[in-house]
Write an enzyme that holds these catalytic residues in place. Structure first.
Site, PDB file in Angstrom:
ATOM      1  N   ARG A 132     -59.064  46.454-102.264  1.00 40.14           N
ATOM      2  CA  ARG A 132     -60.012  45.599-101.382  1.00 40.14           C
ATOM      3  C   ARG A 132     -61.511  46.358-101.400  1.00 40.14           C
ATOM      4  NH1 ARG A 132     -60.955  49.439 -98.536  1.00 40.14           N
ATOM      5  NH2 ARG A 132     -62.519  47.965 -97.324  1.00 40.14           N
ATOM      6  N   ARG A 192     -59.757  35.816-103.783  1.00 41.95           N
ATOM      7  CA  ARG A 192     -60.339  35.879-102.222  1.00 41.95           C
ATOM      8  C   ARG A 192     -61.666  35.293-102.440  1.00 41.95           C
ATOM      9  NH1 ARG A 192     -60.085  41.412 -99.405  1.00 41.95           N
ATOM     10  NH2 ARG A 192     -60.283  40.137 -97.515  1.00 41.95           N
ATOM     11  N   ASP A 228     -69.937  41.701 -97.862  1.00 39.72           N
ATOM     12  CA  ASP A 228     -69.112  41.069 -98.591  1.00 39.72           C
ATOM     13  C   ASP A 228     -70.037  39.729 -99.602  1.00 39.72           C
ATOM     14  OD1 ASP A 228     -66.937  42.285 -96.905  1.00 39.72           O
ATOM     15  OD2 ASP A 228     -66.112  41.748 -98.688  1.00 39.72           O
ATOM     16  N   ASN A 287     -69.397  40.151 -93.529  1.00 37.87           N
ATOM     17  CA  ASN A 287     -68.789  41.526 -93.463  1.00 37.87           C
ATOM     18  C   ASN A 287     -67.613  41.378 -92.811  1.00 37.87           C
ATOM     19  OD1 ASN A 287     -68.712  44.123 -94.641  1.00 37.87           O
ATOM     20  ND2 ASN A 287     -69.144  44.816 -92.615  1.00 37.87           N
ATOM     21  N   LYS A 288     -66.860  42.443 -92.920  1.00 38.69           N
ATOM     22  CA  LYS A 288     -65.621  42.339 -91.910  1.00 38.69           C
ATOM     23  C   LYS A 288     -65.741  41.892 -90.656  1.00 38.69           C
ATOM     24  CE  LYS A 288     -62.459  43.385 -93.231  1.00 38.69           C
ATOM     25  NZ  LYS A 288     -61.592  42.230 -93.738  1.00 38.69           N
TER      26      LYS A 288
END
Ligand code: MRU
Length: 355
Positions: free
Chosen positions: A46, A89, A235, A245-246
């Protein structure tokens, strides 16, 4: 010695299974590209740059398999497998970018064996370039930190999430080496705990002082003062600087703005997607409800309760103080500064294309 998220072993890809950390160091040997697709979906590997590199090696595995079968439509079938890999993903653009890049590098191949060799060489190059990019951005980023910095970070952006060193965590590592860093504040990063399980683990191994906190404690901690900056990864960065992003990143950016704490995004240029105009155009992955209803097989919510589980959020560019890349630090207005970054890159590397 820094941990390696993956390693190519002659004809297969060895992945460090990140779902087992920090309790267990277990490796997963993949000789079938479908195993890599599964590993990416399940977050065994990841982090945007790491899934890019894994996707590139998965394309080599697909070519090896097709080479053994020797179908007449080798290239068409390779491209089909590559699109399966690229869509494992949806949010991190590095995955699609890396798969396209290796495919392009093998365009002129006359035989499946030649194709495998060209794909593999390019996949190794992606890995090497990512590690070098991490070190370069770490130096640029460390220059932005004050002496004795207390840095807040989110998710895991370290060696595990990249080919080595890390993006935001790379900046933190380098600042530590330079004697500039006092401490790191790491969020847990619910629901999958990349901060608690992976970031604190990486930092502890190097003796870098880190304090873990629940995501919900971060806002209060920022309001208390003494946080020099927030620094995290990305990302996908859209052409206007909006950054996926997260999940939880946007919340931190709002708090940072409120308390006038600099908010930095550290990411290689492979995470910048000039073909995506704004954050509204970034596809956001929604994950299984079970990830929120419990953790590690322990149920924490009633059966069947509806769950909202986006893996990422989008931070508007106006909340981002600067974006740190391997090419330098870019500042608003991002539409101009990001475009310039790529213009300079293309001028230096004729024939280089992004996307
Ligand atoms: O779902 P994950 O763990 O792949 O999410 C990772 C992140 O959001 C990271 O911050 C990002 O990929 C940058 S990693 C250098």
């Amino acid at each position: 010695m820094l941990v390696k998220s993956m390693e190519w072993l002659q004809d297969r890809l060895r992945l460090l299974d990140q779902t087992r950390l920090p309790k267990e160091t277990r490796f997963l040997d993949c000789s079938d590209y479908r195993q890599v697709v599964e590993a990416i979906r399940e977050l065994r590997v990841r982090g945007a740059p790491a899934i890019g590199a894994a996707g590139a090696f998965a394309t080599v595995l697909a070519a090896q398999e097709l080479g053994r079968q020797a179908p007449s439509d080798f290239r068409a079938r390779l491209e089909q497998a590559a699109s399966e890999i690229a869509s494992a993903r949806p949010t991190a653009v590095n995955l699609r970018w890396a798969v396209r890049r290796v495919l392009r590098a093998s365009e002129g191949a006359k035989t499946p064996a030649e194709s495998v060799a060209l794909l593999l060489a390019e996949a190794h190059l992606i890995q090497q370039e990512d590690e070098a990019a991490n070190h370069a951005m770490a130096r640029f980023g460390a220059d932005l930190l004050p002496q004795g910095a207390t840095v807040l970070t989110h998710c895991n952006t370290g060696a595990l999430a990249t080919a080595g060193h890390g993006t935001a965590l790379g900046v933190i590592r380098t600042a530590w080496e330079q004697g500039k860093l006092k401490q790191v504040l790491a969020t847990e990063t619910r629901p999958l705990l990349q901060g608690a399980r992976l970031t604190t683990w990486e930092l502890q191994q190097e003796g870098i002082p880190v304090t873990l906190m629940a995501d919900s404690a971060a806002g209060f901690r920022v309001s208390q003062g003494g946080v020099s900056c927030v620094i995290l990864g990305a990302d996908r960065i859209a052409a206007n600087g909006d950054t996926a992003n997260k999940i939880g990143t946007h919340m931190l950016a709002v708090m940072a703005k409120e308390y006038r704490v600099p908010f930095y995004v550290a990411a290689p240029t492979s995470t910048v997607d000039l073909d995506t105009p704004t954050g509204a155009d970034i596809p956001i992955e929604e994950r299984k409800p079970e990830e929120v209803r419990g953790f590690a097989g322990v149920q924490t919510a009633p059966d069947g309760v509806p769950v909202y589980n986006p893996a990422f959020d989008v931070t508007p560019a106006r909340l981002i103080t600067a974006i740190i890349t391997e090419r330098g630090v870019v500042r608003p207005p991002y539409t101009e500064s990001l475009k310039l970054l790529f213009r300079e890159q293309q001028a230096e590397r004729p024939g280089a294309r992004h996307g």
